[in-house]
Design a protein around this motif. Structure first.
Motif, PDB file in Angstrom:
ATOM      1  N   UNK A 196      19.934  -3.765 -24.626  1.00  0.00           N
ATOM      2  CA  UNK A 196      18.783  -3.886 -23.740  1.00  0.00           C
ATOM      3  C   UNK A 196      18.408  -5.296 -23.338  1.00  0.00           C
ATOM      4  N   UNK A 197      19.170  -6.286 -23.757  1.00  0.00           N
ATOM      5  CA  UNK A 197      18.889  -7.666 -23.363  1.00  0.00           C
ATOM      6  C   UNK A 197      19.307  -7.879 -21.910  1.00  0.00           C
ATOM      7  N   UNK A 198      18.858  -8.972 -21.323  1.00  0.00           N
ATOM      8  CA  UNK A 198      19.194  -9.291 -19.943  1.00  0.00           C
ATOM      9  C   UNK A 198      20.546 -10.013 -19.886  1.00  0.00           C
ATOM     10  N   UNK A 199      21.406  -9.539 -19.007  1.00  0.00           N
ATOM     11  CA  UNK A 199      22.702 -10.180 -18.771  1.00  0.00           C
ATOM     12  C   UNK A 199      22.587 -11.022 -17.504  1.00  0.00           C
ATOM     13  N   UNK A 200      23.478 -12.004 -17.380  1.00  0.00           N
ATOM     14  CA  UNK A 200      23.458 -12.827 -16.161  1.00  0.00           C
ATOM     15  C   UNK A 200      24.883 -13.150 -15.726  1.00  0.00           C
ATOM     16  N   UNK A 201      25.029 -13.214 -14.419  1.00  0.00           N
ATOM     17  CA  UNK A 201      26.281 -13.618 -13.794  1.00  0.00           C
ATOM     18  C   UNK A 201      25.956 -14.802 -12.902  1.00  0.00           C
ATOM     19  N   UNK A 202      26.740 -15.877 -13.017  1.00  0.00           N
ATOM     20  CA  UNK A 202      26.524 -17.085 -12.216  1.00  0.00           C
ATOM     21  C   UNK A 202      27.746 -17.328 -11.335  1.00  0.00           C
ATOM     22  N   UNK A 203      27.482 -17.607 -10.051  1.00  0.00           N
ATOM     23  CA  UNK A 203      28.545 -17.825  -9.068  1.00  0.00           C
ATOM     24  C   UNK A 203      28.211 -19.098  -8.300  1.00  0.00           C
ATOM     25  N   UNK A 225      18.935   0.250 -11.371  1.00  0.00           N
ATOM     26  CA  UNK A 225      18.193  -1.003 -11.493  1.00  0.00           C
ATOM     27  C   UNK A 225      18.425  -1.895 -10.277  1.00  0.00           C
ATOM     28  N   UNK A 226      17.412  -2.636  -9.911  1.00  0.00           N
ATOM     29  CA  UNK A 226      17.469  -3.590  -8.805  1.00  0.00           C
ATOM     30  C   UNK A 226      17.618  -4.982  -9.433  1.00  0.00           C
ATOM     31  N   UNK A 227      18.834  -5.549  -9.494  1.00  0.00           N
ATOM     32  CA  UNK A 227      19.037  -6.837 -10.165  1.00  0.00           C
ATOM     33  C   UNK A 227      18.227  -7.968  -9.533  1.00  0.00           C
ATOM     34  N   UNK A 228      17.826  -8.927 -10.359  1.00  0.00           N
ATOM     35  CA  UNK A 228      17.181 -10.147  -9.862  1.00  0.00           C
ATOM     36  C   UNK A 228      18.272 -11.058  -9.313  1.00  0.00           C
ATOM     37  N   UNK A 255      11.010  -8.446 -13.626  1.00  0.00           N
ATOM     38  CA  UNK A 255      11.666  -7.174 -13.906  1.00  0.00           C
ATOM     39  C   UNK A 255      10.772  -5.971 -13.617  1.00  0.00           C
ATOM     40  N   UNK A 256       9.456  -6.203 -13.479  1.00  0.00           N
ATOM     41  CA  UNK A 256       8.557  -5.088 -13.164  1.00  0.00           C
ATOM     42  C   UNK A 256       8.062  -5.143 -11.713  1.00  0.00           C
ATOM     43  N   UNK A 257       8.507  -6.130 -10.949  1.00  0.00           N
ATOM     44  CA  UNK A 257       8.098  -6.217  -9.543  1.00  0.00           C
ATOM     45  C   UNK A 257       8.688  -5.080  -8.728  1.00  0.00           C
ATOM     46  N   UNK A 268      20.574 -11.591 -12.499  1.00  0.00           N
ATOM     47  CA  UNK A 268      20.063 -11.250 -13.835  1.00  0.00           C
ATOM     48  C   UNK A 268      19.654  -9.790 -13.833  1.00  0.00           C
ATOM     49  N   UNK A 269      20.084  -9.068 -14.869  1.00  0.00           N
ATOM     50  CA  UNK A 269      19.785  -7.646 -14.899  1.00  0.00           C
ATOM     51  C   UNK A 269      20.115  -7.061 -16.264  1.00  0.00           C
TER      52      UNK A 269
END
Length: 167
Positions: A23-30, A75-78, A117-119, A68-69
């Protein structure tokens, strides 16, 4: 995931990721030091492409994207994109600007913290710094510009300086 080089759609990207569990937040950087806007649009989701359809950037520029998601179903990723335009041609809503220099951040959220994350969906924030450009006979500049949009409308905050020769 360690940093990797990827060649996508004629562009070179540096990609890295932190994949979380439980349940932690994952991130991908490009990152792309020579981003080509039109080619990059093809890599975005249809929803993001629709929001950017009225904008075009000619010339290459630096971009750093972070997604980030929790990457759960529905889910709608940030998504945030930091960018730097060195001297580009920009078209926005049919208006053409030349010699555009600025640093900026595009985000599909108004907040950068856990509130993001709640927006609700449909919010966009664009923050610009050190903006300078030419529009027709006018030189435009501003140390900061903030644009926020949602389904109700758009809010613009800036201290825009407009300079033109008097005749």
């Amino acid at each position: 995931i360690p940093t990797s080089l990827l060649h996508i759609n004629g562009q070179n990207f540096t990609v890295s990721a932190d994949i979380a569990t439980k349940g932690e937040v994952s991130s991908i950087r490009i990152e792309n030091e020579e981003t080509h806007f039109a080619s990059s649009m093809q890599l975005l989701t249809p929803a993001l492409r629709d929001k950017l359809v009225d904008y075009q950037i000619e010339g290459k520029f630096l971009s750093r994207t972070e997604i980030r998601s929790h990457f759960g179903p529905g889910e709608d990723p940030n998504v945030s994109i930091d960018f730097k335009l060195p001297d580009n041609e920009v078209t926005a809503k049919g208006y053409s600007f030349s010699g555009v220099t600025m640093k900026g951040r595009f985000a599909n959220r108004w907040f950068d913290d856990e509130r993001s994350f709640s927006e609700k969906r449909g919010k966009i924030r664009l923050d610009l710094e050190d903006l300078s450009c030419q529009f027709d006979l006018f030189k435009l500049s501003s140390p900061k510009v903030s644009i926020k949009t949602n389904k109700k409308g758009t809010k613009l905050k800036t201290n825009l300086q407009v300079v033109a020769k008097a005749s």
